[in-house]
Write an enzyme that holds these catalytic residues in place. Structure first.
Site, PDB file in Angstrom:
ATOM      1  N   HIS A 225       2.837   7.716  19.251  1.00  0.00           N
ATOM      2  CA  HIS A 225       1.851   7.951  20.321  1.00  0.00           C
ATOM      3  C   HIS A 225       0.478   7.431  19.881  1.00  0.00           C
ATOM      4  O   HIS A 225      -0.207   6.720  20.632  1.00  0.00           O
ATOM      5  CB  HIS A 225       1.797   9.455  20.616  1.00  0.00           C
ATOM      6  N   GLU A 226       0.066   7.780  18.667  1.00  0.00           N
ATOM      7  CA  GLU A 226      -1.253   7.358  18.184  1.00  0.00           C
ATOM      8  C   GLU A 226      -1.306   5.853  17.949  1.00  0.00           C
ATOM      9  O   GLU A 226      -2.320   5.196  18.223  1.00  0.00           O
ATOM     10  CB  GLU A 226      -1.616   8.116  16.900  1.00  0.00           C
TER      11      GLU A 226
ATOM     12  N   HIS B 242      -2.070   4.018  21.105  1.00  0.00           N
ATOM     13  CA  HIS B 242      -3.510   3.967  21.390  1.00  0.00           C
ATOM     14  C   HIS B 242      -4.167   2.811  20.639  1.00  0.00           C
ATOM     15  O   HIS B 242      -5.031   2.112  21.176  1.00  0.00           O
ATOM     16  CB  HIS B 242      -4.176   5.281  20.972  1.00  0.00           C
TER      17      HIS B 242
ATOM     18  N   GLU C 212      -3.227   9.016  28.090  1.00  0.00           N
ATOM     19  CA  GLU C 212      -2.312   9.875  27.321  1.00  0.00           C
ATOM     20  C   GLU C 212      -0.877   9.755  27.832  1.00  0.00           C
ATOM     21  O   GLU C 212       0.071   9.716  27.042  1.00  0.00           O
ATOM     22  CB  GLU C 212      -2.789  11.328  27.381  1.00  0.00           C
TER      23      GLU C 212
END
Length: 303
Positions: A146-147, A150, A220
């Protein structure tokens, strides 16, 4: 938001991308309109506003990673100190075909993670010791993916640019009142501007705030989807989300309040259970919405 010039294997989400692009367009439209109004009303004071505002933006954009790291107490971690963490990031970066960011760890019992950096080459991915202690390896990989999404999609740069409008509105109000309107009693135009600009700035701040929060929630959801598709294990990311959100609600309120200014960076917001249920203007979608999306992805992958 797939705006990165560097191609990775993170799966794009065209629906979310369209919504994010639309939101960014609206933020830009408000910014352009606000700037035009200021130039018209400020007269000779507008160059000062432009110079100071540009300086604030450059500082915020250029040093965002350093500011966030220091504020959250993150320290760069070597492979010798955290071999499993580095191993997981190495695997995910190879899978995503992207450069490895710097890796940092914050000594903090709140289970969370964040990524920052204006571009992938300058990025850092940080996890807390509370997260490392609570998650299983597969769950941790879901959070890290997930990070990394980003990072790959330059979300930090996008959010910095989007969020600057609200900062600019407040700064211009102060600069204008201090510099451009000191002769307001002698000049009718300056007196009108002194009344109009603070009001317009407040409206612009509110619009910028709402649009940026909306953009953050889209961001997100897009990172959740990209992470689930990259790892092929949406259920592990869902498990990590449920575990992290539940554990954060048990963290003392004083610690949560100290962390809340940085919620936009975090994997999950630092909110108590009561705050999370009533947070209409959150930087993150609700847990239910995130889990619902991951459930749909799990169904898609099972077909």
């Amino acid at each position: 938001m797939a705006v990165s010039g560097q191609r990775t294997r993170f799966a794009p989400d065209r629906g979310l991308t369209r919504r994010m692009v639309t939101t960014m367009f609206l933020i830009g439209l408000v910014y352009v309109g606000f700037t035009g109004l200021l130039i018209a009303l400020l007269g000779r004071a507008w160059p000062l506003v432009v110079v100071v505002s540009a300086g604030l933006f450059v500082a915020q954009f250029w040093f965002s990673d350093t500011i966030a790291e220091r504020a959250m107490g993150a320290r760069e971690a070597s492979p010798e100190q955290y071999p499993q963490l580095h191993g997981a990031i190495d695997r995910l970066c190879a899978l995503a075909d992207m450069p490895k960011p710097r890796v940092a760890v914050a000594v903090n019992d709140m289970p969370n993670a964040f990524a920052t950096g204006r571009k992938p080459e300058k990025a850092v991915v940080c996890v807390t010791t509370g997260l490392l202690r609570r998650l299983e390896p597969e769950e941790l990989e879901g959070v890290l993916a997930h990070e990394l999404s980003h990072v790959a999609h330059r979300d930090v740069a996008v959010m910095t640019i989007a969020g600057f409008l609200a900062v600019l509105a407040g700064a211009i109000t102060r600069i204008g009142l201090w510099g451009g309107f000191r002769g307001g009693g002698r000049d009718q135009n300056a007196a009108i501007a002194a009344l109009v600009i603070p009001l317009v700035s407040m409206v612009v701040w509110a619009i910028g705030f709402l649009l940026t929060r909306l953009l953050s929630r889209y961001r997100e959801l897009a990172a959740d989807r990209a992470a689930a598709l990259l790892t092929g294990r949406p259920s592990e990311l869902a498990s990590a989300l449920t575990k992290v959100t539940g554990q954060i609600a048990r963290i003392p309120s004083e610690d949560l309040r100290r962390a809340q200014p940085y919620n936009a960076f975090y994997f999950a917001p630092a909110l108590s259970a009561k705050e999370g249920a009533s947070q209409l203007l959150s930087t993150h979608p609700t847990l239910e919405k995130r889990l619902e999306q991951l459930g749909r992805i799990s169904t898609e992958l099972g077909r």
